[in-house]
Design a protein around this motif. Sequence first.
Motif, PDB file in Angstrom:
ATOM      1  N   SER A  63       5.301  30.621  23.535  1.00 28.49           N
ATOM      2  CA  SER A  63       4.211  30.455  24.499  1.00 28.49           C
ATOM      3  C   SER A  63       4.363  31.350  25.717  1.00 28.49           C
ATOM      4  CB  SER A  63       4.135  28.995  24.955  1.00 28.49           C
ATOM      5  OG  SER A  63       5.338  28.609  25.603  1.00 28.49           O
ATOM      6  N   ASN A  83      -4.876  30.141  19.292  1.00 24.68           N
ATOM      7  CA  ASN A  83      -4.629  30.971  20.477  1.00 24.68           C
ATOM      8  C   ASN A  83      -4.088  30.175  21.662  1.00 24.68           C
ATOM      9  OD1 ASN A  83      -7.769  32.699  19.839  1.00 24.68           O
ATOM     10  ND2 ASN A  83      -5.737  33.201  19.060  1.00 24.68           N
ATOM     11  N   GLY A 101      -3.165  37.545  23.577  1.00 23.55           N
ATOM     12  CA  GLY A 101      -2.089  36.973  24.379  1.00 23.55           C
ATOM     13  C   GLY A 101      -1.629  37.886  25.488  1.00 23.55           C
ATOM     14  N   THR A 122       5.252  33.278  17.630  1.00 26.60           N
ATOM     15  CA  THR A 122       5.102  33.755  18.997  1.00 26.60           C
ATOM     16  C   THR A 122       5.351  32.619  19.972  1.00 26.60           C
ATOM     17  OG1 THR A 122       3.385  35.285  18.242  1.00 26.60           O
ATOM     18  CG2 THR A 122       3.616  34.982  20.610  1.00 26.60           C
ATOM     19  N   ASN A 149      -1.571  28.445  22.364  1.00 27.62           N
ATOM     20  CA  ASN A 149      -0.163  28.472  22.777  1.00 27.62           C
ATOM     21  C   ASN A 149       0.190  29.653  23.663  1.00 27.62           C
ATOM     22  OD1 ASN A 149      -0.127  30.473  20.608  1.00 27.62           O
ATOM     23  ND2 ASN A 149       2.097  30.254  20.642  1.00 27.62           N
ATOM     24  N   ARG A 150      -0.698  30.667  23.822  1.00 30.21           N
ATOM     25  CA  ARG A 150      -0.244  31.873  24.518  1.00 30.21           C
ATOM     26  C   ARG A 150      -1.323  32.645  25.276  1.00 30.21           C
ATOM     27  NH1 ARG A 150      -1.295  32.510  19.340  1.00 30.21           N
ATOM     28  NH2 ARG A 150      -2.260  34.416  18.538  1.00 30.21           N
ATOM     29  N   GLN A 151      -2.593  32.331  25.117  1.00 31.61           N
ATOM     30  CA  GLN A 151      -3.637  33.155  25.719  1.00 31.61           C
ATOM     31  C   GLN A 151      -4.226  32.504  26.962  1.00 31.61           C
ATOM     32  OE1 GLN A 151      -6.463  34.648  22.843  1.00 31.61           O
ATOM     33  NE2 GLN A 151      -4.846  35.213  21.388  1.00 31.61           N
TER      34      GLN A 151
END
Length: 270
Positions: A248, A91, A62, A246, A93-95
Amino acid sequence: MSATLSAGDQQGRIVCDKTTATIANSDQGSLPARYEKLCTLWGEEGLRRIMDAHVLVLGVGGVGSNCIEALARGGVGRLTILDRDVVSESNINRQAIAFYSTIGKRKVDVMADMIADINPEAQVTKLFGFLRQEEMAEFLDTHAHDVDYVVDAIDTVSAKLKLAQLAPNYSFKLISSMGGANKIHPEYFKIADLYDTVNCPLCRIMRKEGRKRGIKQLKVLYSCEQPLETEVEAGWERHERSDLGTASFVPPIFGQMIAGEVLRDLAGRA
């Protein structure tokens, strides 16, 4: 080109794939149009320093993937990236590299393709494997001899500590990402020395262990927000650290802020 560089766990051989391209330099005349706003901001001399720089990013998750994207858009001419994972649905949602179309692909491969689409002149070295603390010295001797900046976006505390411990023996500058789990307020994100940090569980461990190892200073990006208390929802699989969530937007902002610190420093505007 592909070569086995060191031994690790079951996937633990760090395999190097290098994509070679010509880095833009002052002999090539006018800069590409994508650099127009950057040149206005940094000046041509500052931008040339960025274009001539070599940045090593450890971790393409991320924080790392979003940092690398910003470095590529910022004109960094050489990037070495390391990760051992493939993209998974969790992954997304954030990468920066995570889409349904990339699930199952190696993160370093997806990231390298993104860099090439942003900055075709960039030279990219992909390292696929797991970096253990026992291998850190050999790894740095092999891959960091001509590096200007190292971005630590790895999760393993022991490796983070070993990197910070060894960094003074090399000429590169180092910035390390701390934890963003259960944090939701970007206004609390700060770049500081490790020993000035508060309210970060990872920083607390790093401070304690860092003193034992004689680490005198370490530039970090962290959040001074108190972590949220969370629960595992019914029906979700329970596993280690399953109470950590975590947002976004947190890892991307972490990555962008680290990239900003690196770019400012390279351009002489720190």
